[in-house]
Design an enzyme around this catalytic site. Sequence first.
Site, PDB file in Angstrom:
ATOM      1  CB  SER A  88       2.574  -8.128   0.784  1.00 31.99           C
ATOM      2  OG  SER A  88       1.447  -8.395   1.983  1.00 31.99           O
ATOM      3  CB  THR A 123       0.576  -3.796   5.946  1.00 31.23           C
ATOM      4  OG1 THR A 123       0.026  -4.071   5.416  1.00 31.23           O
ATOM      5  CG2 THR A 123       1.338  -2.593   6.307  1.00 31.23           C
ATOM      6  CG  ASP A 124      -2.403  -7.388   3.352  1.00 31.98           C
ATOM      7  OD1 ASP A 124      -2.852  -6.253   4.532  1.00 31.98           O
ATOM      8  OD2 ASP A 124      -3.430  -7.698   2.232  1.00 31.98           O
ATOM      9  CB  THR A 163      -0.906   0.005   1.360  1.00 24.46           C
ATOM     10  OG1 THR A 163      -1.444  -0.989   1.075  1.00 24.46           O
ATOM     11  CG2 THR A 163      -1.529   1.669   1.117  1.00 24.46           C
TER      12      THR A 163
HETATM   13  N1  ASP Z   1      -2.987  -5.828   0.386  1.00 26.79           N
HETATM   14  C1  ASP Z   1      -1.218  -4.811   0.885  1.00 26.79           C
HETATM   15  C2  ASP Z   1      -0.161  -5.517   0.878  1.00 26.79           C
HETATM   16  O1  ASP Z   1      -0.201  -6.273   1.529  1.00 26.79           O
HETATM   17  C3  ASP Z   1      -2.343  -4.076   2.119  1.00 26.79           C
HETATM   18  C4  ASP Z   1      -1.195  -2.982   3.552  1.00 26.79           C
HETATM   19  O2  ASP Z   1       0.597  -2.862   2.044  1.00 26.79           O
HETATM   20  O3  ASP Z   1      -1.642  -2.550   4.273  1.00 26.79           O
HETATM   21  O4  ASP Z   1       0.829  -5.251   0.032  1.00 26.79           O
END
Ligand code: ASP
Length: 330
Positions: free
Chosen positions: A55, A86-87, A15
């Site tokens: 991710s 973050t995922d 993100t």
């Molecule tokens: N879908 C995103 C990822 O993990 C979520 C994030 O980065 O907060 O790449």
Amino acid sequence: MGNLKHILLLTTGGTIASVEGGQGLEPRQGVLDGYISQLARFYKITVQELMCLDSSNMQPAQWQEIARTVFQCRKDYDGIVISHGTDTMAYTASALTFMLPHIDLPVVFTGSQLPLPDVLSDGPDNLRTAFAMAASGYPGVYLAFDRKVMRGCRAVKVRASGFSAFESVNARYAAVVSNRGLTVDHSIVSHKQGVPALKDKISNNVFLLKLTPGLSTDIFDTLVDMGYRGIVVEAFGLGGVNVLGSGLEGVRRAIEQGVSVVITTQCLYDSSDLRVYQVGNKLLELGVLQGRDMTTEAALTKLMWCIGQGLTPEEIRCAFAESFAGEITV
Ligand code: ASP
């Protein structure tokens, strides 16, 4: 300028590096550049765009690529920041902890819940914390988020959208940002000890099984037939499983066939302990391994790593009785 710490920023997507595409947020290269120039007053920064992935698409092959890059580059920098979605960041941070034993510089993961181009993004704050930790001189793999720094192998994503998205589970923070700047907990951060190594072989043949009432014990046979060599079982509470009837037969057969079975708990906090209840002791008699207070992410990646390194079931038992980088309290 000459005294500035030299930090390598490896970007991998997420993100933090996303913009609105036709079908929702998608990571793009170059998104971090605009913000990074603002940090250049404080650090000498080199940016390497390693990959550009949500991710959710991150696989063990990408963990290896990141680990190899960190290992190859480490001599040229004071610290390394890895921007990441973050995922699955807790999985990657845990995996890198095992792939990079005795890493001799700070390696700090970070990301954000709101893309960096958004004026209200949490990305700048998270990057500032990550860079401060990367410049701290404390070696190890960390995750920085919401003004807190935790060991990578203790981090869990606990919120899907809230800014305080990560918690350090069963371990104190390695550092926090306070009115005194980055305040490091010296009992948590690593200190230089062994010879740094790259041990990036990892097996995909590990399954994470969440127990539910009514689950057929045949599931263990199915997993063994599918070629899984390790099973992490998220059991109930302190580590309970259904032992009535033929409840334990599947586990017994799996272990007899050389599969390593690690029992952890579905509870986020505290340690599993199979010695407390009869249902747990019956499992111990079969030869399961105790995950104790490890996060699921750490238990899974440690088992993937042990099997990838070619350890025998007995060697894996010893590895799980030992802390490699603070992932387990022994
Ligand atoms: N879908 C995103 C990822 O993990 C979520 C994030 O980065 O907060 O790449």
